[in-house]
Design a protein around this motif. Sequence first.
Motif, PDB file in Angstrom:
ATOM      1  N   VAL A  27       9.519   7.308  -2.904  1.00  0.00           N
ATOM      2  CA  VAL A  27       9.677   6.423  -4.060  1.00  0.00           C
ATOM      3  C   VAL A  27      10.109   7.183  -5.302  1.00  0.00           C
ATOM      4  CG1 VAL A  27       8.495   4.841  -5.628  1.00  0.00           C
ATOM      5  CG2 VAL A  27       8.052   4.712  -3.174  1.00  0.00           C
ATOM      6  N   SER A  28       9.431   8.284  -5.611  1.00  0.00           N
ATOM      7  CA  SER A  28       9.680   8.975  -6.872  1.00  0.00           C
ATOM      8  C   SER A  28      11.027   9.682  -6.907  1.00  0.00           C
ATOM      9  CB  SER A  28       8.558   9.977  -7.170  1.00  0.00           C
ATOM     10  OG  SER A  28       8.491  10.971  -6.167  1.00  0.00           O
ATOM     11  N   SER A  59      -2.361  10.702   1.313  1.00  0.00           N
ATOM     12  CA  SER A  59      -3.012  10.565   2.613  1.00  0.00           C
ATOM     13  C   SER A  59      -2.260  11.390   3.642  1.00  0.00           C
ATOM     14  CB  SER A  59      -3.036   9.091   3.048  1.00  0.00           C
ATOM     15  OG  SER A  59      -3.530   8.963   4.372  1.00  0.00           O
ATOM     16  N   GLU A  60      -3.003  11.946   4.599  1.00  0.00           N
ATOM     17  CA  GLU A  60      -2.343  12.579   5.744  1.00  0.00           C
ATOM     18  C   GLU A  60      -1.580  11.547   6.560  1.00  0.00           C
ATOM     19  OE1 GLU A  60      -3.982  16.009   8.236  1.00  0.00           O
ATOM     20  OE2 GLU A  60      -5.791  15.106   7.374  1.00  0.00           O
ATOM     21  N   ASP A  61      -2.077  10.339   6.592  1.00  0.00           N
ATOM     22  CA  ASP A  61      -1.424   9.244   7.307  1.00  0.00           C
ATOM     23  C   ASP A  61      -0.305   8.708   6.415  1.00  0.00           C
ATOM     24  OD1 ASP A  61      -0.716   7.170   8.936  1.00  0.00           O
ATOM     25  OD2 ASP A  61      -2.533   5.983   8.606  1.00  0.00           O
ATOM     26  N   ARG A  98       0.852  -1.194   0.000  1.00  0.00           N
ATOM     27  CA  ARG A  98       0.000   0.000   0.000  1.00  0.00           C
ATOM     28  C   ARG A  98       0.888   1.244   0.000  1.00  0.00           C
ATOM     29  NH1 ARG A  98      -1.964   3.312   4.186  1.00  0.00           N
ATOM     30  NH2 ARG A  98      -3.763   4.556   3.576  1.00  0.00           N
ATOM     31  N   ALA A  99       1.116   1.780  -1.192  1.00  0.00           N
ATOM     32  CA  ALA A  99       1.970   2.953  -1.314  1.00  0.00           C
ATOM     33  C   ALA A  99       1.233   4.199  -0.846  1.00  0.00           C
ATOM     34  CB  ALA A  99       2.412   3.127  -2.765  1.00  0.00           C
ATOM     35  N   VAL A 100       1.924   5.063  -0.116  1.00  0.00           N
ATOM     36  CA  VAL A 100       1.325   6.278   0.423  1.00  0.00           C
ATOM     37  C   VAL A 100       2.286   7.439   0.218  1.00  0.00           C
ATOM     38  CG1 VAL A 100       0.447   7.424   2.485  1.00  0.00           C
ATOM     39  CG2 VAL A 100       0.057   4.994   2.183  1.00  0.00           C
TER      40      VAL A 100
END
Length: 583
Positions: free
Chosen positions: A200-201, A137-139, A81-83
Amino acid sequence: MNIEYLLLHFCYVVVVISAAVGRSLPTVDLGYAIHQGTINSTGSYYNFSNIRYGQAPVGPLRFSAPLAPEGRNTTINDGQRAVICPQADPFWLSNQLQFFTSLLTGQDVTRFIFPPASNGTTNFNISSLPQPSSETSEDCLFLDVIVPESIFKTGQEFGSDRGPWSVECEVGKPCRERSTQGAPVMVQIYGGGYTAGDKVSVGNPAGLIARSEENGSEGIIYVALNYRLGLFGWLSGDPDVTANAGLLDQRLALDWVQSNIHLFGGDPNRVTVFGESAGAGSIMHHITSYGGKGSVPFQQAIPQSPGFFPYTPSETTDIFSSVLGNASLIVQKTVNTTDELRALSFENLYNLNSLVVGQSPYGQFTFGPVVDASPDSYVPDLPGRLLAEGKFHKVPVLVGHNTNEGLLFTPPFVQTQDNFTSFLAQALPTTTVEQREDLATELYPAVYNGTYGYSIPIYRTALAISDLAFTCNAYWLRRTMKTSYGYLFSVPPGLHGQDIPFTFFNGDTSTLNDGVPVNETVAIGLQRYLTSFAITGIPKGIELYSEAGNVTNVNVTATGTQLRDPAARSQCEFWQAAPYYIQ
Protein backbone atom coordinates in the motif's frame (compact mmCIF):
# COMPACT_ATOMS: atom_id res chain seq x y z
CA MET A 1 4.88 2.71 10.76
CA ASN A 2 4.59 6.51 10.80
CA ILE A 3 1.45 8.38 11.81
CA GLU A 4 1.09 10.03 8.38
CA TYR A 5 0.76 6.65 6.71
CA LEU A 6 -1.79 5.44 9.27
CA LEU A 7 -3.92 8.56 8.82
CA LEU A 8 -3.67 8.27 5.05
CA HIS A 9 -4.77 4.64 5.12
CA PHE A 10 -7.66 5.43 7.50
CA CYS A 11 -8.88 8.25 5.25
CA TYR A 12 -8.65 5.98 2.22
CA VAL A 13 -10.80 3.34 3.89
CA VAL A 14 -13.38 5.97 4.88
CA VAL A 15 -13.53 7.29 1.31
CA VAL A 16 -14.02 3.91 -0.35
CA ILE A 17 -16.63 2.83 2.17
CA SER A 18 -18.52 6.12 1.81
CA ALA A 19 -18.42 5.88 -1.98
CA ALA A 20 -19.88 2.38 -1.82
CA VAL A 21 -23.03 3.42 0.03
CA GLY A 22 -26.11 3.02 -2.10
CA ARG A 23 -24.55 0.90 -4.86
CA SER A 24 -24.00 -2.80 -5.33
CA LEU A 25 -20.44 -3.97 -4.86
CA PRO A 26 -19.07 -6.91 -6.86
CA THR A 27 -17.72 -10.17 -5.47
CA VAL A 28 -15.22 -12.61 -6.93
CA ASP A 29 -15.18 -16.29 -5.98
CA LEU A 30 -11.60 -17.56 -5.95
CA GLY A 31 -12.58 -21.08 -4.99
CA TYR A 32 -10.86 -20.97 -1.63
CA ALA A 33 -12.30 -17.55 -0.69
CA ILE A 34 -14.89 -14.99 -1.79
CA HIS A 35 -13.80 -11.35 -1.98
CA GLN A 36 -15.91 -8.24 -2.29
CA GLY A 37 -14.52 -5.08 -3.83
CA THR A 38 -14.83 -1.53 -2.57
CA ILE A 39 -14.98 1.41 -4.96
CA ASN A 40 -12.86 4.54 -5.04
CA SER A 41 -14.23 8.03 -4.44
CA THR A 42 -14.71 8.79 -8.14
CA GLY A 43 -16.43 5.48 -8.78
CA SER A 44 -14.03 4.57 -11.56
CA TYR A 45 -12.35 1.46 -10.17
CA TYR A 46 -12.83 -1.37 -7.72
CA ASN A 47 -10.30 -2.32 -5.05
CA PHE A 48 -10.20 -5.97 -4.00
CA SER A 49 -7.87 -5.65 -1.02
CA ASN A 50 -5.91 -8.09 1.09
CA ILE A 51 -6.53 -11.25 -0.90
CA ARG A 52 -4.62 -14.16 0.56
CA TYR A 53 -2.27 -15.77 -1.95
CA GLY A 54 -0.22 -17.87 0.48
CA GLN A 55 -0.69 -19.76 3.72
CA ALA A 56 0.49 -18.11 6.92
CA PRO A 57 4.30 -18.60 6.92
CA VAL A 58 4.45 -19.35 10.64
CA GLY A 59 5.50 -22.28 12.80
CA PRO A 60 7.09 -24.99 10.62
CA LEU A 61 6.62 -22.75 7.53
CA ARG A 62 8.95 -20.10 8.91
CA PHE A 63 12.06 -19.66 6.74
CA SER A 64 10.50 -22.03 4.18
CA ALA A 65 9.00 -21.77 0.71
CA PRO A 66 5.42 -20.43 0.74
CA LEU A 67 2.41 -22.65 0.12
CA ALA A 68 -0.78 -21.80 -1.78
CA PRO A 69 -4.02 -21.41 0.23
CA GLU A 70 -6.07 -24.51 0.95
CA GLY A 71 -9.68 -25.29 1.84
CA ARG A 72 -12.62 -22.97 1.30
CA ASN A 73 -14.00 -20.03 3.26
CA THR A 74 -17.48 -18.93 2.16
CA THR A 75 -17.56 -15.80 4.33
CA ILE A 76 -17.48 -12.75 2.06
CA ASN A 77 -14.25 -10.83 2.70
CA ASP A 78 -14.33 -7.06 2.10
CA GLY A 79 -10.55 -6.82 2.43
CA GLN A 80 -10.48 -4.08 5.07
CA ARG A 81 -7.97 -5.82 7.34
CA ALA A 82 -4.71 -4.27 6.21
CA VAL A 83 -1.58 -6.31 6.89
CA ILE A 84 2.12 -5.58 6.42
CA CYS A 85 5.09 -7.90 6.86
CA PRO A 86 7.54 -7.29 9.75
CA GLN A 87 9.79 -4.32 8.97
CA ALA A 88 13.27 -3.18 9.98
CA ASP A 89 15.75 -0.44 9.07
CA PRO A 90 19.53 -0.26 9.57
CA PHE A 91 20.73 2.14 12.24
CA TRP A 92 23.04 3.93 9.78
CA LEU A 93 20.11 5.09 7.65
CA SER A 94 18.98 7.97 9.85
CA ASN A 95 22.53 9.33 10.00
CA GLN A 96 22.87 9.01 6.23
CA LEU A 97 19.63 10.86 5.52
CA GLN A 98 20.95 13.79 7.53
CA PHE A 99 24.29 13.64 5.75
CA PHE A 100 23.18 13.73 2.14
CA THR A 101 20.47 16.30 2.88
CA SER A 102 23.21 18.55 4.28
CA LEU A 103 25.51 17.78 1.37
CA LEU A 104 22.93 18.57 -1.30
CA THR A 105 21.82 21.80 0.36
CA GLY A 106 25.37 23.12 0.74
CA GLN A 107 25.56 22.85 4.53
CA ASP A 108 28.66 21.96 6.53
CA VAL A 109 29.16 18.18 6.46
CA THR A 110 32.42 17.91 8.38
CA ARG A 111 30.60 16.48 11.39
CA PHE A 112 29.83 13.39 9.29
CA ILE A 113 33.41 12.77 8.17
CA PHE A 114 34.36 10.70 11.20
CA PRO A 115 32.54 7.38 11.48
CA PRO A 116 30.13 6.75 14.36
CA ALA A 117 30.81 3.87 16.70
CA SER A 118 30.98 0.44 15.06
CA ASN A 119 31.26 1.84 11.53
CA GLY A 120 27.85 3.41 11.41
CA THR A 121 25.90 1.14 13.75
CA THR A 122 24.72 1.93 17.23
CA ASN A 123 24.40 -0.42 20.17
CA PHE A 124 20.79 -0.56 21.35
CA ASN A 125 19.27 -2.54 24.15
CA ILE A 126 16.12 -4.56 23.42
CA SER A 127 13.76 -2.06 25.05
CA SER A 128 14.94 0.67 22.65
CA LEU A 129 14.15 -1.31 19.50
CA PRO A 130 11.10 -0.17 17.50
CA GLN A 131 7.97 -2.20 18.12
CA PRO A 132 5.63 -3.50 15.41
CA SER A 133 2.57 -1.51 14.39
CA SER A 134 -0.90 -2.96 14.82
CA GLU A 135 -0.92 -3.88 11.10
CA THR A 136 2.26 -5.96 11.34
CA SER A 137 1.91 -9.73 11.15
CA GLU A 138 3.93 -12.74 10.04
CA ASP A 139 0.74 -13.83 8.29
CA CYS A 140 1.20 -11.22 5.57
CA LEU A 141 1.08 -12.98 2.20
CA PHE A 142 -1.72 -10.88 0.73
CA LEU A 143 -2.19 -8.88 -2.46
CA ASP A 144 -4.50 -6.19 -3.82
CA VAL A 145 -6.25 -6.13 -7.19
CA ILE A 146 -7.37 -2.70 -8.40
CA VAL A 147 -9.46 -2.86 -11.55
CA PRO A 148 -11.33 -0.17 -13.49
CA GLU A 149 -15.07 -0.69 -13.31
CA SER A 150 -15.33 -0.85 -17.11
CA ILE A 151 -12.72 -3.62 -17.31
CA PHE A 152 -14.33 -5.61 -14.52
CA LYS A 153 -17.78 -5.39 -16.10
CA THR A 154 -16.43 -6.36 -19.52
CA GLY A 155 -14.65 -9.33 -17.97
CA GLN A 156 -17.86 -10.46 -16.28
CA GLU A 157 -19.85 -10.05 -19.48
CA PHE A 158 -17.47 -12.09 -21.61
CA GLY A 159 -16.68 -14.67 -18.94
CA SER A 160 -14.49 -17.42 -20.39
CA ASP A 161 -15.88 -17.07 -23.91
CA ARG A 162 -13.59 -14.41 -25.30
CA GLY A 163 -12.90 -13.49 -28.90
CA PRO A 164 -9.79 -11.67 -30.14
CA TRP A 165 -10.83 -7.99 -30.19
CA SER A 166 -13.90 -5.80 -29.86
CA VAL A 167 -14.66 -2.11 -30.20
CA GLU A 168 -16.71 -0.29 -27.58
CA CYS A 169 -18.43 3.03 -28.34
CA GLU A 170 -20.41 5.25 -26.01
CA VAL A 171 -22.46 8.25 -27.08
CA GLY A 172 -20.35 11.40 -26.93
CA LYS A 173 -17.13 9.54 -26.11
CA PRO A 174 -14.27 8.15 -28.22
CA CYS A 175 -14.53 4.53 -29.30
CA ARG A 176 -12.40 2.27 -27.12
CA GLU A 177 -10.64 -0.71 -28.59
CA ARG A 178 -10.73 -3.48 -26.04
CA SER A 179 -9.13 -6.88 -26.00
CA THR A 180 -11.81 -9.39 -25.13
CA GLN A 181 -8.98 -11.71 -24.15
CA GLY A 182 -8.76 -9.53 -21.06
CA ALA A 183 -7.06 -6.33 -20.00
CA PRO A 184 -3.30 -5.87 -19.51
CA VAL A 185 -2.04 -6.24 -15.96
CA MET A 186 0.70 -4.37 -14.10
CA VAL A 187 2.04 -6.19 -11.03
CA GLN A 188 3.97 -4.03 -8.55
CA ILE A 189 6.81 -5.42 -6.40
CA TYR A 190 7.88 -2.77 -3.88
CA GLY A 191 11.38 -1.83 -2.84
CA GLY A 192 12.84 -1.12 0.59
CA GLY A 193 16.21 -2.84 0.83
CA TYR A 194 14.53 -6.25 1.25
CA THR A 195 13.86 -5.27 4.87
CA ALA A 196 11.00 -2.74 4.60
CA GLY A 197 8.03 -1.80 2.42
CA ASP A 198 4.50 -3.00 1.71
CA LYS A 199 1.93 -3.14 -1.06
CA VAL A 200 0.00 0.00 0.00
CA SER A 201 2.59 2.57 1.06
CA VAL A 202 4.55 2.19 -2.19
CA GLY A 203 1.94 4.45 -3.81
CA ASN A 204 -1.62 4.93 -5.03
CA PRO A 205 -2.03 3.62 -8.61
CA ALA A 206 -4.85 6.04 -9.54
CA GLY A 207 -2.52 8.13 -11.71
CA LEU A 208 -1.19 5.10 -13.58
CA ILE A 209 -4.72 3.87 -14.18
CA ALA A 210 -5.75 7.32 -15.46
CA ARG A 211 -2.80 7.39 -17.88
CA SER A 212 -3.68 3.90 -19.11
CA GLU A 213 -7.19 5.07 -20.05
CA GLU A 214 -6.20 8.23 -21.93
CA ASN A 215 -7.51 8.76 -25.45
CA GLY A 216 -9.77 5.76 -25.28
CA SER A 217 -7.01 3.29 -24.41
CA GLU A 218 -8.19 0.10 -22.76
CA GLY A 219 -6.69 0.68 -19.30
CA ILE A 220 -4.82 -1.64 -16.95
CA ILE A 221 -5.46 -3.80 -13.91
CA TYR A 222 -3.05 -3.04 -11.06
CA VAL A 223 -1.88 -5.74 -8.65
CA ALA A 224 0.36 -5.13 -5.62
CA LEU A 225 1.68 -7.82 -3.29
CA ASN A 226 3.36 -8.23 0.07
CA TYR A 227 6.37 -10.49 0.49
CA ARG A 228 8.40 -11.49 3.54
CA LEU A 229 11.24 -9.17 4.56
CA GLY A 230 14.48 -9.29 6.51
CA LEU A 231 15.30 -12.56 8.22
CA PHE A 232 11.66 -13.69 7.79
CA GLY A 233 12.06 -13.78 4.01
CA TRP A 234 15.77 -13.71 3.19
CA LEU A 235 17.57 -15.78 5.82
CA SER A 236 20.08 -18.23 4.31
CA GLY A 237 23.36 -19.88 5.19
CA ASP A 238 21.97 -23.11 6.65
CA PRO A 239 20.67 -26.28 4.92
CA ASP A 240 17.46 -26.20 6.98
CA VAL A 241 16.55 -22.74 5.65
CA THR A 242 14.95 -22.17 2.25
CA ALA A 243 17.08 -19.44 0.71
CA ASN A 244 15.27 -16.57 -1.01
CA ALA A 245 11.89 -17.33 0.57
CA GLY A 246 10.83 -13.73 -0.11
CA LEU A 247 11.59 -14.23 -3.79
CA LEU A 248 9.50 -17.41 -3.76
CA ASP A 249 6.66 -15.44 -2.11
CA GLN A 250 6.70 -13.11 -5.10
CA ARG A 251 6.76 -16.06 -7.51
CA LEU A 252 3.74 -17.59 -5.78
CA ALA A 253 1.87 -14.28 -6.09
CA LEU A 254 2.75 -14.07 -9.79
CA ASP A 255 1.50 -17.64 -10.23
CA TRP A 256 -1.71 -16.56 -8.45
CA VAL A 257 -2.13 -13.79 -11.03
CA GLN A 258 -1.79 -16.33 -13.83
CA SER A 259 -4.50 -18.51 -12.30
CA ASN A 260 -6.97 -15.87 -11.13
CA ILE A 261 -6.65 -12.53 -12.90
CA HIS A 262 -9.20 -13.51 -15.58
CA LEU A 263 -11.85 -13.42 -12.84
CA PHE A 264 -11.27 -9.65 -12.63
CA GLY A 265 -11.22 -9.08 -16.39
CA GLY A 266 -7.46 -9.42 -16.83
CA ASP A 267 -5.42 -11.40 -19.33
CA PRO A 268 -2.77 -13.73 -17.81
CA ASN A 269 -0.90 -13.48 -21.13
CA ARG A 270 -0.52 -9.70 -20.83
CA VAL A 271 1.22 -9.34 -17.45
CA THR A 272 3.93 -6.74 -16.91
CA VAL A 273 5.81 -6.90 -13.61
CA PHE A 274 7.35 -3.66 -12.38
CA GLY A 275 9.10 -2.33 -9.30
CA GLU A 276 11.86 -0.12 -7.97
CA SER A 277 15.09 -0.89 -6.09
CA ALA A 278 14.63 -4.19 -4.23
CA GLY A 279 11.47 -4.75 -6.27
CA ALA A 280 13.44 -4.33 -9.50
CA GLY A 281 16.33 -6.40 -8.14
CA SER A 282 13.79 -9.14 -7.43
CA ILE A 283 12.51 -8.88 -11.01
CA MET A 284 16.07 -9.32 -12.26
CA HIS A 285 16.29 -12.54 -10.25
CA HIS A 286 12.97 -13.75 -11.67
CA ILE A 287 14.23 -13.08 -15.21
CA THR A 288 17.29 -15.26 -14.48
CA SER A 289 15.42 -17.79 -12.32
CA TYR A 290 16.40 -21.45 -12.70
CA GLY A 291 19.14 -20.27 -15.07
CA GLY A 292 16.52 -19.57 -17.74
CA LYS A 293 14.91 -23.01 -17.61
CA GLY A 294 11.14 -23.32 -17.86
CA SER A 295 9.11 -20.12 -18.07
CA VAL A 296 8.17 -17.12 -15.96
CA PRO A 297 4.63 -16.02 -14.99
CA PHE A 298 4.83 -12.67 -16.77
CA GLN A 299 5.40 -11.47 -20.33
CA GLN A 300 7.15 -8.12 -19.80
CA ALA A 301 9.14 -6.35 -17.09
CA ILE A 302 9.87 -2.78 -15.97
CA PRO A 303 12.80 -2.87 -13.50
CA GLN A 304 13.41 0.62 -12.09
CA SER A 305 16.87 0.95 -10.49
CA PRO A 306 17.31 -2.82 -10.04
CA GLY A 307 19.21 -3.17 -6.78
CA PHE A 308 20.74 -5.86 -4.61
CA PHE A 309 24.02 -6.44 -2.81
CA PRO A 310 25.91 -9.64 -3.72
CA TYR A 311 26.56 -11.71 -0.59
CA THR A 312 28.92 -14.66 -1.00
CA PRO A 313 28.25 -18.08 0.59
CA SER A 314 30.86 -17.42 3.28
CA GLU A 315 29.11 -14.15 4.15
CA THR A 316 25.67 -15.78 4.37
CA THR A 317 27.13 -18.42 6.69
CA ASP A 318 28.55 -15.67 8.88
CA ILE A 319 25.21 -13.83 8.85
CA PHE A 320 23.38 -17.00 9.92
CA SER A 321 25.84 -17.45 12.80
CA SER A 322 25.27 -13.82 13.79
CA VAL A 323 21.50 -14.40 13.77
CA LEU A 324 21.85 -17.36 16.12
CA GLY A 325 24.21 -15.41 18.38
CA ASN A 326 21.88 -12.41 18.60
CA ALA A 327 18.90 -14.73 19.16
CA SER A 328 20.73 -16.28 22.10
CA LEU A 329 21.32 -12.83 23.59
CA ILE A 330 17.67 -11.84 23.19
CA VAL A 331 16.14 -14.97 24.75
CA GLN A 332 18.96 -15.46 27.27
CA LYS A 333 19.57 -19.06 26.27
CA THR A 334 21.60 -20.74 23.55
CA VAL A 335 19.95 -20.99 20.14
CA ASN A 336 21.94 -23.39 17.98
CA THR A 337 19.69 -24.55 15.13
CA THR A 338 17.12 -23.40 12.62
CA ASP A 339 14.44 -25.44 14.40
CA GLU A 340 15.20 -23.64 17.66
CA LEU A 341 15.02 -20.34 15.79
CA ARG A 342 11.63 -21.32 14.32
CA ALA A 343 10.34 -22.09 17.78
CA LEU A 344 10.91 -18.56 19.09
CA SER A 345 7.96 -16.26 19.72
CA PHE A 346 7.04 -13.66 17.12
CA GLU A 347 8.03 -10.92 19.59
CA ASN A 348 11.52 -12.38 19.93
CA LEU A 349 11.91 -12.86 16.17
CA TYR A 350 10.72 -9.32 15.51
CA ASN A 351 13.30 -7.94 17.94
CA LEU A 352 15.95 -10.21 16.46
CA ASN A 353 15.20 -8.96 12.96
CA SER A 354 15.32 -5.34 14.13
CA LEU A 355 18.65 -5.91 15.84
CA VAL A 356 20.37 -7.79 13.01
CA VAL A 357 19.16 -5.41 10.31
CA GLY A 358 19.90 -2.46 12.57
CA GLN A 359 23.53 -3.51 12.92
CA SER A 360 24.02 -3.81 9.16
CA PRO A 361 27.33 -2.45 7.86
CA TYR A 362 27.10 1.11 6.59
CA GLY A 363 25.25 1.19 3.27
CA GLN A 364 23.97 -2.38 3.55
CA PHE A 365 20.86 -4.18 4.85
CA THR A 366 22.29 -7.64 5.65
CA PHE A 367 19.46 -9.52 3.91
CA GLY A 368 18.53 -9.97 0.27
CA PRO A 369 18.78 -12.44 -2.62
CA VAL A 370 21.63 -14.94 -2.52
CA VAL A 371 23.00 -17.60 -4.82
CA ASP A 372 21.66 -20.98 -3.73
CA ALA A 373 23.69 -24.12 -4.41
CA SER A 374 20.80 -26.52 -3.73
CA PRO A 375 19.45 -28.74 -6.54
CA ASP A 376 17.01 -26.99 -8.90
CA SER A 377 17.97 -23.66 -7.36
CA TYR A 378 15.86 -20.61 -8.14
CA VAL A 379 19.05 -18.50 -8.02
CA PRO A 380 21.87 -20.70 -9.36
CA ASP A 381 24.32 -17.80 -9.88
CA LEU A 382 24.56 -14.02 -9.85
CA PRO A 383 22.07 -12.54 -12.35
CA GLY A 384 24.81 -10.64 -14.20
CA ARG A 385 26.73 -13.81 -14.87
CA LEU A 386 23.59 -15.67 -15.95
CA LEU A 387 22.75 -12.87 -18.38
CA ALA A 388 26.26 -13.04 -19.83
CA GLU A 389 25.92 -16.81 -20.29
CA GLY A 390 22.51 -16.59 -21.97
CA LYS A 391 20.81 -18.31 -19.03
CA PHE A 392 17.73 -16.15 -18.66
CA HIS A 393 14.09 -15.81 -19.68
CA LYS A 394 13.74 -13.69 -22.80
CA VAL A 395 11.09 -11.07 -22.07
CA PRO A 396 10.80 -7.49 -23.33
CA VAL A 397 12.03 -4.97 -20.76
CA LEU A 398 11.80 -1.25 -20.08
CA VAL A 399 14.68 -0.51 -17.70
CA GLY A 400 15.30 2.75 -15.89
CA HIS A 401 17.86 4.04 -13.45
CA ASN A 402 18.60 7.38 -11.76
CA THR A 403 21.65 9.58 -12.13
CA ASN A 404 22.72 9.52 -8.47
CA GLU A 405 21.85 6.05 -7.20
CA GLY A 406 24.72 5.48 -4.80
CA LEU A 407 24.78 8.53 -2.53
CA LEU A 408 22.15 7.23 -0.09
CA PHE A 409 24.35 4.19 0.65
CA THR A 410 27.75 5.92 0.76
CA PRO A 411 29.65 6.22 4.07
CA PRO A 412 30.59 9.91 4.40
CA PHE A 413 33.81 9.05 6.18
CA VAL A 414 35.40 7.39 3.13
CA GLN A 415 37.66 10.30 2.17
CA THR A 416 41.17 8.99 1.44
CA GLN A 417 42.68 6.26 -0.72
CA ASP A 418 43.21 4.09 2.36
CA ASN A 419 39.60 4.74 3.42
CA PHE A 420 38.43 3.63 -0.02
CA THR A 421 40.37 0.37 -0.09
CA SER A 422 39.36 -0.37 3.52
CA PHE A 423 35.73 0.19 2.56
CA LEU A 424 36.09 -2.22 -0.36
CA ALA A 425 37.60 -4.84 1.95
CA GLN A 426 34.68 -4.47 4.38
CA ALA A 427 31.94 -4.38 1.74
CA LEU A 428 33.45 -7.09 -0.47
CA PRO A 429 35.49 -9.27 1.88
CA THR A 430 36.30 -11.89 -0.77
CA THR A 431 38.09 -9.41 -3.02
CA THR A 432 41.82 -9.94 -3.29
CA VAL A 433 44.37 -7.23 -2.59
CA GLU A 434 45.03 -7.06 -6.33
CA GLN A 435 41.32 -6.63 -7.13
CA ARG A 436 40.95 -3.84 -4.59
CA GLU A 437 44.04 -2.17 -5.99
CA ASP A 438 42.60 -2.36 -9.49
CA LEU A 439 39.31 -0.87 -8.33
CA ALA A 440 41.05 1.95 -6.44
CA THR A 441 43.60 2.88 -9.11
CA GLU A 442 42.20 1.85 -12.50
CA LEU A 443 38.40 1.71 -12.39
CA TYR A 444 37.74 4.36 -9.71
CA PRO A 445 41.03 6.24 -9.31
CA ALA A 446 41.45 9.18 -6.96
CA VAL A 447 41.24 11.65 -9.84
CA TYR A 448 38.84 14.49 -9.05
CA ASN A 449 38.91 16.60 -12.20
CA GLY A 450 35.64 15.16 -13.51
CA THR A 451 37.27 12.74 -15.95
CA TYR A 452 35.77 9.75 -14.17
CA GLY A 453 32.47 11.40 -13.28
CA TYR A 454 33.29 12.71 -9.80
CA SER A 455 34.97 15.74 -8.30
CA ILE A 456 35.14 14.89 -4.57
CA PRO A 457 35.83 11.64 -2.66
CA ILE A 458 32.24 11.10 -1.56
CA TYR A 459 31.02 10.97 -5.17
CA ARG A 460 33.82 8.58 -6.09
CA THR A 461 32.56 6.06 -3.54
CA ALA A 462 28.96 6.78 -4.50
CA LEU A 463 29.69 5.93 -8.14
CA ALA A 464 31.36 2.64 -7.20
CA ILE A 465 28.38 1.67 -5.03
CA SER A 466 25.94 2.75 -7.74
CA ASP A 467 27.71 0.59 -10.33
CA LEU A 468 27.95 -2.42 -8.04
CA ALA A 469 24.39 -2.41 -6.74
CA PHE A 470 22.20 -0.57 -9.30
CA THR A 471 23.45 1.05 -12.49
CA CYS A 472 25.27 -1.91 -14.03
CA ASN A 473 22.29 -4.17 -13.32
CA ALA A 474 20.17 -1.84 -15.46
CA TYR A 475 22.83 -1.76 -18.18
CA TRP A 476 23.17 -5.55 -18.39
CA LEU A 477 19.41 -5.99 -18.75
CA ARG A 478 19.12 -3.32 -21.44
CA ARG A 479 22.13 -4.64 -23.36
CA THR A 480 21.22 -8.32 -23.14
CA MET A 481 17.52 -8.45 -23.95
CA LYS A 482 16.59 -8.61 -27.62
CA THR A 483 13.66 -6.27 -27.04
CA SER A 484 14.66 -3.60 -24.54
CA TYR A 485 14.04 0.06 -23.89
CA GLY A 486 15.83 2.33 -21.44
CA TYR A 487 15.40 5.64 -19.70
CA LEU A 488 17.51 7.76 -17.36
CA PHE A 489 15.69 9.58 -14.56
CA SER A 490 17.81 12.73 -14.27
CA VAL A 491 15.57 15.15 -12.39
CA PRO A 492 18.15 16.78 -10.05
CA PRO A 493 19.59 15.49 -7.83
CA GLY A 494 18.56 12.10 -9.27
CA LEU A 495 18.71 10.28 -5.94
CA HIS A 496 17.84 6.62 -5.55
CA GLY A 497 14.08 6.31 -5.03
CA GLN A 498 13.36 9.87 -6.12
CA ASP A 499 11.38 8.57 -9.10
CA ILE A 500 8.80 6.71 -6.99
CA PRO A 501 6.50 9.73 -6.40
CA PHE A 502 6.73 10.42 -10.13
CA THR A 503 5.70 6.84 -10.94
CA PHE A 504 2.72 7.10 -8.57
CA PHE A 505 1.88 10.74 -9.26
CA ASN A 506 -1.76 11.64 -8.52
CA GLY A 507 -1.78 15.41 -8.96
CA ASP A 508 0.15 16.31 -5.80
CA THR A 509 3.13 18.55 -6.67
CA SER A 510 4.06 19.32 -3.06
CA THR A 511 7.68 19.13 -1.93
CA LEU A 512 9.08 15.69 -1.13
CA ASN A 513 11.06 14.75 1.97
CA ASP A 514 14.32 15.36 0.11
CA GLY A 515 13.20 18.84 -0.93
CA VAL A 516 12.46 17.97 -4.56
CA PRO A 517 9.00 18.90 -5.90
CA VAL A 518 7.21 16.54 -8.26
CA ASN A 519 7.04 18.08 -11.70
CA GLU A 520 3.62 17.25 -13.16
CA THR A 521 4.76 17.22 -16.78
CA VAL A 522 7.65 14.86 -16.06
CA ALA A 523 5.50 12.59 -13.88
CA ILE A 524 2.74 12.25 -16.46
CA GLY A 525 5.33 11.64 -19.17
CA LEU A 526 6.94 8.86 -17.12
CA GLN A 527 3.56 7.27 -16.39
CA ARG A 528 2.78 7.28 -20.11
CA TYR A 529 6.03 5.44 -20.83
CA LEU A 530 5.18 2.79 -18.25
CA THR A 531 1.53 2.25 -19.14
CA SER A 532 1.98 2.33 -22.92
CA PHE A 533 4.65 -0.35 -22.57
CA ALA A 534 2.32 -2.46 -20.41
CA ILE A 535 -0.53 -2.13 -22.93
CA THR A 536 1.25 -2.34 -26.28
CA GLY A 537 4.77 -3.59 -25.56
CA ILE A 538 6.21 -0.31 -26.88
CA PRO A 539 6.78 2.66 -24.53
CA LYS A 540 5.49 5.55 -26.60
CA GLY A 541 8.31 8.04 -27.15
CA ILE A 542 11.23 5.72 -26.23
CA GLU A 543 13.35 4.17 -28.97
CA LEU A 544 14.47 0.56 -29.00
CA TYR A 545 17.78 0.23 -27.15
CA SER A 546 19.41 -1.90 -29.90
CA GLU A 547 23.02 -1.38 -30.91
CA ALA A 548 22.84 2.40 -30.60
CA GLY A 549 22.72 2.01 -26.83
CA ASN A 550 20.60 5.11 -26.27
CA VAL A 551 18.31 5.81 -23.33
CA THR A 552 15.57 8.41 -23.08
CA ASN A 553 16.19 11.31 -20.73
CA VAL A 554 13.50 11.94 -18.11
CA ASN A 555 14.22 15.45 -16.90
CA VAL A 556 12.39 18.70 -16.22
CA THR A 557 14.11 20.46 -19.12
CA ALA A 558 14.84 17.65 -21.55
CA THR A 559 12.33 14.81 -21.24
CA GLY A 560 12.27 12.72 -24.40
CA THR A 561 15.76 13.50 -25.67
CA GLN A 562 18.11 10.61 -26.41
CA LEU A 563 21.36 10.04 -24.50
CA ARG A 564 24.15 7.56 -24.84
CA ASP A 565 23.65 5.06 -22.01
CA PRO A 566 25.84 6.48 -19.19
CA ALA A 567 26.21 3.01 -17.71
CA ALA A 568 27.97 1.66 -20.82
CA ARG A 569 31.41 1.77 -19.20
CA SER A 570 34.22 -0.69 -18.57
CA GLN A 571 33.46 -0.71 -14.84
CA CYS A 572 30.29 -2.67 -15.56
CA GLU A 573 32.31 -5.40 -17.25
CA PHE A 574 34.21 -5.95 -13.99
CA TRP A 575 31.05 -6.11 -11.88
CA GLN A 576 29.36 -8.53 -14.29
CA ALA A 577 32.30 -10.94 -14.27
CA ALA A 578 32.40 -10.60 -10.45
CA PRO A 579 35.87 -12.16 -10.07
CA TYR A 580 35.65 -11.59 -6.32
CA TYR A 581 32.58 -13.85 -6.01
CA ILE A 582 33.53 -17.33 -4.83
CA GLN A 583 30.81 -19.98 -4.62
